[in-house]
Scaffold this motif. Structure first.
Motif, PDB file in Angstrom:
ATOM      1  N   LEU A  30       0.866  -1.184   0.000  1.00 32.63           N
ATOM      2  CA  LEU A  30       0.000   0.000   0.000  1.00 32.63           C
ATOM      3  C   LEU A  30       0.901   1.232   0.000  1.00 32.63           C
ATOM      4  O   LEU A  30       1.261   1.763   1.042  1.00 32.63           O
ATOM      5  CB  LEU A  30      -0.926  -0.010   1.220  1.00 32.63           C
ATOM      6  N   THR A  31       1.264   1.678  -1.180  1.00 32.44           N
ATOM      7  CA  THR A  31       2.261   2.744  -1.301  1.00 32.44           C
ATOM      8  C   THR A  31       1.762   4.092  -0.795  1.00 32.44           C
ATOM      9  O   THR A  31       2.546   5.009  -0.591  1.00 32.44           O
ATOM     10  CB  THR A  31       2.707   2.894  -2.763  1.00 32.44           C
ATOM     11  N   GLU A  32       0.468   4.233  -0.604  1.00 31.78           N
ATOM     12  CA  GLU A  32      -0.067   5.514  -0.148  1.00 31.78           C
ATOM     13  C   GLU A  32      -0.220   5.567   1.367  1.00 31.78           C
ATOM     14  O   GLU A  32      -0.840   6.478   1.896  1.00 31.78           O
ATOM     15  CB  GLU A  32      -1.417   5.794  -0.825  1.00 31.78           C
ATOM     16  N   ASP A  33       0.305   4.554   2.084  1.00 27.55           N
ATOM     17  CA  ASP A  33       0.243   4.584   3.542  1.00 27.55           C
ATOM     18  C   ASP A  33       0.882   5.866   4.054  1.00 27.55           C
ATOM     19  O   ASP A  33       1.880   6.329   3.508  1.00 27.55           O
ATOM     20  CB  ASP A  33       1.007   3.394   4.127  1.00 27.55           C
ATOM     21  N   PRO A  34       0.333   6.451   5.117  1.00 32.19           N
ATOM     22  CA  PRO A  34       0.953   7.655   5.683  1.00 32.19           C
ATOM     23  C   PRO A  34       2.320   7.325   6.280  1.00 32.19           C
ATOM     24  O   PRO A  34       2.608   6.183   6.642  1.00 32.19           O
ATOM     25  CB  PRO A  34      -0.043   8.085   6.768  1.00 32.19           C
ATOM     26  N   LEU A  35       3.153   8.340   6.385  1.00 32.22           N
ATOM     27  CA  LEU A  35       4.493   8.184   6.942  1.00 32.22           C
ATOM     28  C   LEU A  35       4.392   7.765   8.405  1.00 32.22           C
ATOM     29  O   LEU A  35       3.722   8.414   9.209  1.00 32.22           O
ATOM     30  CB  LEU A  35       5.241   9.504   6.813  1.00 32.22           C
ATOM     31  N   ASN A  36       5.032   6.675   8.745  1.00 27.54           N
ATOM     32  CA  ASN A  36       5.027   6.174  10.118  1.00 27.54           C
ATOM     33  C   ASN A  36       6.404   6.456  10.727  1.00 27.54           C
ATOM     34  O   ASN A  36       7.383   5.791  10.401  1.00 27.54           O
ATOM     35  CB  ASN A  36       4.733   4.672  10.137  1.00 27.54           C
ATOM     36  N   LEU A  37       6.463   7.436  11.599  1.00 27.43           N
ATOM     37  CA  LEU A  37       7.741   7.882  12.150  1.00 27.43           C
ATOM     38  C   LEU A  37       8.163   7.115  13.397  1.00 27.43           C
ATOM     39  O   LEU A  37       9.167   7.464  14.022  1.00 27.43           O
ATOM     40  CB  LEU A  37       7.670   9.376  12.467  1.00 27.43           C
ATOM     41  N   TYR A  38       7.420   6.078  13.753  1.00 24.65           N
ATOM     42  CA  TYR A  38       7.783   5.313  14.941  1.00 24.65           C
ATOM     43  C   TYR A  38       9.201   4.747  14.805  1.00 24.65           C
ATOM     44  O   TYR A  38      10.034   4.881  15.704  1.00 24.65           O
ATOM     45  CB  TYR A  38       6.798   4.173  15.167  1.00 24.65           C
ATOM     46  N   GLY A  39       9.477   4.126  13.654  1.00 19.49           N
ATOM     47  CA  GLY A  39      10.790   3.529  13.441  1.00 19.49           C
ATOM     48  C   GLY A  39      11.891   4.574  13.372  1.00 19.49           C
ATOM     49  O   GLY A  39      13.011   4.339  13.839  1.00 19.49           O
ATOM     50  N   TYR A  40      11.589   5.709  12.797  1.00 18.51           N
ATOM     51  CA  TYR A  40      12.570   6.795  12.681  1.00 18.51           C
ATOM     52  C   TYR A  40      12.940   7.320  14.063  1.00 18.51           C
ATOM     53  O   TYR A  40      14.127   7.500  14.384  1.00 18.51           O
ATOM     54  CB  TYR A  40      11.964   7.906  11.825  1.00 18.51           C
ATOM     55  N   ARG A  41      11.930   7.549  14.875  1.00 15.70           N
ATOM     56  CA  ARG A  41      12.159   8.036  16.236  1.00 15.70           C
ATOM     57  C   ARG A  41      12.973   7.028  17.038  1.00 15.70           C
ATOM     58  O   ARG A  41      13.961   7.372  17.699  1.00 15.70           O
ATOM     59  CB  ARG A  41      10.825   8.302  16.931  1.00 15.70           C
ATOM     60  N   LYS A  42      12.568   5.784  16.974  1.00 17.00           N
ATOM     61  CA  LYS A  42      13.250   4.759  17.755  1.00 17.00           C
ATOM     62  C   LYS A  42      14.675   4.532  17.274  1.00 17.00           C
ATOM     63  O   LYS A  42      15.574   4.231  18.071  1.00 17.00           O
ATOM     64  CB  LYS A  42      12.458   3.458  17.697  1.00 17.00           C
ATOM     65  N   ALA A  43      14.910   4.691  15.970  1.00 17.67           N
ATOM     66  CA  ALA A  43      16.258   4.486  15.440  1.00 17.67           C
ATOM     67  C   ALA A  43      17.232   5.499  16.029  1.00 17.67           C
ATOM     68  O   ALA A  43      18.339   5.140  16.462  1.00 17.67           O
ATOM     69  CB  ALA A  43      16.235   4.578  13.915  1.00 17.67           C
ATOM     70  N   PHE A  44      16.844   6.770  16.070  1.00 14.27           N
ATOM     71  CA  PHE A  44      17.723   7.780  16.642  1.00 14.27           C
ATOM     72  C   PHE A  44      17.828   7.630  18.157  1.00 14.27           C
ATOM     73  O   PHE A  44      18.912   7.829  18.732  1.00 14.27           O
ATOM     74  CB  PHE A  44      17.246   9.182  16.262  1.00 14.27           C
ATOM     75  N   ARG A  45      16.741   7.256  18.795  1.00 18.31           N
ATOM     76  CA  ARG A  45      16.798   7.047  20.244  1.00 18.31           C
ATOM     77  C   ARG A  45      17.775   5.931  20.583  1.00 18.31           C
ATOM     78  O   ARG A  45      18.604   6.047  21.498  1.00 18.31           O
ATOM     79  CB  ARG A  45      15.403   6.714  20.783  1.00 18.31           C
ATOM     80  N   THR A  46      17.691   4.851  19.816  1.00 16.07           N
ATOM     81  CA  THR A  46      18.589   3.718  20.045  1.00 16.07           C
ATOM     82  C   THR A  46      20.031   4.095  19.758  1.00 16.07           C
ATOM     83  O   THR A  46      20.947   3.731  20.509  1.00 16.07           O
ATOM     84  CB  THR A  46      18.165   2.523  19.165  1.00 16.07           C
ATOM     85  N   ALA A  47      20.262   4.834  18.680  1.00 18.12           N
ATOM     86  CA  ALA A  47      21.630   5.239  18.326  1.00 18.12           C
ATOM     87  C   ALA A  47      22.236   6.119  19.415  1.00 18.12           C
ATOM     88  O   ALA A  47      23.380   5.906  19.850  1.00 18.12           O
ATOM     89  CB  ALA A  47      21.618   5.969  16.990  1.00 18.12           C
ATOM     90  N   PHE A  48      21.483   7.114  19.863  1.00 23.64           N
ATOM     91  CA  PHE A  48      21.998   8.019  20.893  1.00 23.64           C
ATOM     92  C   PHE A  48      22.282   7.280  22.198  1.00 23.64           C
ATOM     93  O   PHE A  48      23.322   7.479  22.826  1.00 23.64           O
ATOM     94  CB  PHE A  48      20.998   9.147  21.147  1.00 23.64           C
ATOM     95  N   ARG A  49      21.351   6.426  22.604  1.00 25.47           N
ATOM     96  CA  ARG A  49      21.536   5.715  23.868  1.00 25.47           C
ATOM     97  C   ARG A  49      22.707   4.736  23.785  1.00 25.47           C
ATOM     98  O   ARG A  49      23.400   4.506  24.784  1.00 25.47           O
ATOM     99  CB  ARG A  49      20.247   4.976  24.240  1.00 25.47           C
ATOM    100  N   THR A  50      22.906   4.169  22.610  1.00 18.60           N
ATOM    101  CA  THR A  50      24.038   3.257  22.439  1.00 18.60           C
ATOM    102  C   THR A  50      25.342   3.981  22.709  1.00 18.60           C
ATOM    103  O   THR A  50      26.228   3.469  23.413  1.00 18.60           O
ATOM    104  CB  THR A  50      24.031   2.667  21.017  1.00 18.60           C
ATOM    105  N   VAL A  51      25.486   5.184  22.156  1.00 18.80           N
ATOM    106  CA  VAL A  51      26.712   5.957  22.365  1.00 18.80           C
ATOM    107  C   VAL A  51      26.839   6.381  23.820  1.00 18.80           C
ATOM    108  O   VAL A  51      27.905   6.260  24.431  1.00 18.80           O
ATOM    109  CB  VAL A  51      26.728   7.190  21.443  1.00 18.80           C
ATOM    110  N   ILE A  52      25.750   6.869  24.387  1.00 15.64           N
ATOM    111  CA  ILE A  52      25.780   7.354  25.771  1.00 15.64           C
ATOM    112  C   ILE A  52      26.174   6.242  26.739  1.00 15.64           C
ATOM    113  O   ILE A  52      26.895   6.475  27.721  1.00 15.64           O
ATOM    114  CB  ILE A  52      24.402   7.952  26.153  1.00 15.64           C
ATOM    115  N   ASN A  53      25.737   5.024  26.454  1.00 22.18           N
ATOM    116  CA  ASN A  53      25.970   3.909  27.377  1.00 22.18           C
ATOM    117  C   ASN A  53      27.291   3.187  27.150  1.00 22.18           C
ATOM    118  O   ASN A  53      27.612   2.249  27.885  1.00 22.18           O
ATOM    119  CB  ASN A  53      24.815   2.906  27.283  1.00 22.18           C
TER     120      ASN A  53
END
Length: 407
Positions: A253-276
Motif C-alpha cells: 500500500l504505497t499511499e500509507d501515511p508516513l510512520n515515524l515510529y521507526g525513525y524516532r526509535k532508530a535515533f533514540r537507540t543510536a543516541f543511547r548506544t553511544v551514551i551507554n
C-alpha cells in the motif's frame, strides 16, 4: 595611573641628563611589568567577547548572500568526489550555484580553514555514521582537507571489498582518522538493500538494536556525526523485542501515511548506544534532515530540481517537501532528550541544524545530471548535493562547532 608613572620616569631621567641607554632598561622593565599584563588582559577581553558572541549567535539562522570568491576546490582537483555527486563531469553547465555563501543573521561564519581544522583534530578520530547524505558531507570534508595535503600522505583502508560501506582515511602528518560507517537505518535491519537498493524494496528494522556495523567500532572515536532520513520513506516493518510493532507501506500500500515510529526509535537507540558506551568520551553531532527539492512531480514521476539560484528565507517558508517537518521535529526531540542525558554523564552533543539552511538551496542538487550506482543510468537527483556546492557549508559549521566545544 600606569601611563602617569611612565611619564614621570621619563621626565626625571631627562632632568638629570642621564644617558638614553641607561633609561632604556627601566623603561623596558616597566613595559614588561606594567604594560604587558595590560595588553594580555585586553586581548583576553576581546577573545572573551568574540567567544560570547559566537556562543550566543545562532549560526543556523540567516540567508545566502552573493559571494564571488569561488569554491574551495573543483571537481578536477579533488579525487574524493563520488561519481554521482560530480555534477560538472556529467555536464552541468551553470556555475551560479557556487557563488553564494551562508551569512548568519547576527554574526559571521568563518571560512573553512584546513590548517586550523588539522590543529584541532590532531591525534583524534572522526566517524560519519548514517546514509549517503553523511557520506556526501564526509567527501566534502576530504576535498576541503585536500587543499593542504598530498594524496601520498593519506592512507585509505577498507573493511570489506565494497568501499561503499566502510572506509577510513588516515592523515599520518596529523595522526588524524576520518571514517564513514555506512548504516542507512542506524539500527539492525534485514539488509535486503545490500542486494537490491530500489526504493520499493521492503526492509525489516529492529528498532531497539543498534547496527553493530557502526556500534562495535565507535567507542574510541573522538567525534561521531550522525545523519539519516531518506531511507525511512521506503516500505518498512518495525520489530521491537523480537515482535512486530508497526509498519509503513505495508502489503504494497504505497499511499500509507508516513510512520515515524521507526525513525524516532532508530535515533533514540543510536543516541543511547553511544551514551551507554563505558569508554566513550567523545563529542556527538546530529546533522538534521537534509531536504529534497523535487518539483513538478515526485522523484519517480518526472520530478526535478532545475533551479540555478537559492530561495530567500521568506520564499523557503512556503516549501513543504514530503515529511520534512515531521522528520525534522522527530530528530530534534530525540536529540534534546539524549543531550540532557549525555550532559549528566559529562558527554557533549551538538546539533548541526542544516534543514532550514539547505531548504533555501534547490539549486545545489545534481538534478538531471545525477547518476545512481549504475554509471550508465541517469536519474533526477534532488536529494544529494553537488560537489563543490552548498554541502561544503556543513563543514564550515562543523569546524565552528568543534572550536566552540573542542575536546
Amino acid at each position: 595611573m600606569k601611563f602617569e608613572i611612565l611619564e614621570f620616569l621619563k621626565c626625571n631621567y631627562a632632568a638629570k641628563n642621564i644617558p638614553k641607554g641607561v633609561l632604556l632598561l627601566p623603561l623596558t622593565l616597566l613595559v614588561v611589568v606594567v604594560l604587558l599584563p595590560l595588553i594580555i588582559n585586553l586581548n583576553e577581553s576581546y577573545s572573551s567577547l568574540e567567544s560570547k558572541e559566537n556562543i550566543s549567535c545562532n549560526i543556523f539562522s540567516g540567508n545566502w548572500v552573493a559571494y564571488t570568491e569561488g569554491p574551495y576546490y573543483t571537481n578536477k582537483n579533488c579525487p574524493f568526489i563520488t561519481y554521482k555527486q560530480n555534477c560538472f563531469m556529467h555536464g552541468r553547465p551553470d556555475t551560479e550555484f557556487l557563488k553564494w555563501r551562508w551569512k548568519p543573521d547576527e554574526c559571521e561564519l568563518p571560512l573553512f580553514d584546513a590548517k586550523q581544522f588539522f590543529r584541532l583534530v590532531r591525534g583524534k578520530s572522526m566517524a560519519f555514521v548514517g546514509d549517503s547524505i553523511g557520506r556526501n558531507q564526509m567527501e566534502s570534508l576530504l576535498c576541503l582537507l585536500n587543499n593542504v595535503t598530498r594524496p601520498e600522505d593519506i592512507t585509505a583502508s577498507y573493511t570489506s571489498n565494497d568501499d561503499r560501506y566502510f572506509k577510513w582515511w588516515y592523515y599520518a602528518d596529523y595522526k588524524f582518522t576520518v571514517a564513514i560507517l555506512w548504516s542507512p537505518f542506524l539500527v539492525k535491519s534485514s539488509q535486503t538493500y545490500l542486494n537490491d537498493s530500489s526504493f520499493s524494496n521492503a526492509e525489516n528494522l529492529y528498532v531497539d538494536e543498534a547496527d553493530q556495523a557502526w556500534a562495535s567500532h565507535i567507542e574510541n572515536f573522538n567525534y561521531v556525526i550522525f545523519s539519516g532520513g531518506q531511507w525511512f520513506f521506503r516500505p518498512l516493518t518495525f520489530y521491537e523485542n523480537g515482535h512486530v510493532v508497526g509498519c509503513q507501506k505495508c502489503h504494497n500500500l504505497t499511499e500509507d501515511p508516513l510512520n515515524l515510529y521507526g525513525y524516532r526509535k532508530a535515533f533514540r537507540t543510536a543516541f543511547r548506544t553511544v551514551i551507554n558506551l563505558k569508554g566513550f568520551k567523545g563529542m556527538v553531532f546530529l546533522v538534521t534532515h537534509s531536504p529534497n527539492h523535487f518539483e513538478n512531480g515526485e522523484w519517480n514521476k518526472g520530478g526535478g530540481c532545475n533551479r540555478t539560484f537559492p530561495f530567500t528565507k521568506e520564499e523557503s517558508m512556503f516549501l513543504r517537501p514530503y515529511g520534512l517537518e515531521e522528520m525534522y521535529e522527530t530528530q530534534v526531540e530525540e536529540f534534546m532528550g539524549a543531550e540532557r542525558e549525555a550532559r549528566e554523564k559529562g558527554l557533549r552533543f551538538g546539533l548541526m541544524n542544516i534543514t532550514g539552511v539547505m531548504l533555501m538551496r534547490p539549486d545545489g542538487h545534481p538534478d538531471k545530471y545525477g547518476h545512481n550506482l549504475d554509471r550508465n543510468v541517469c536519474i533526477n537527483d534532488c536529494v544529494h548535493w553537488c560537489m563543490p556546492g552548498p554541502v561544503d557549508t556543513w563543514n564550515e559549521f562543523l569546524l565552528h562547532m568543534i572550536k566552540m566545544g573542542s575536546l
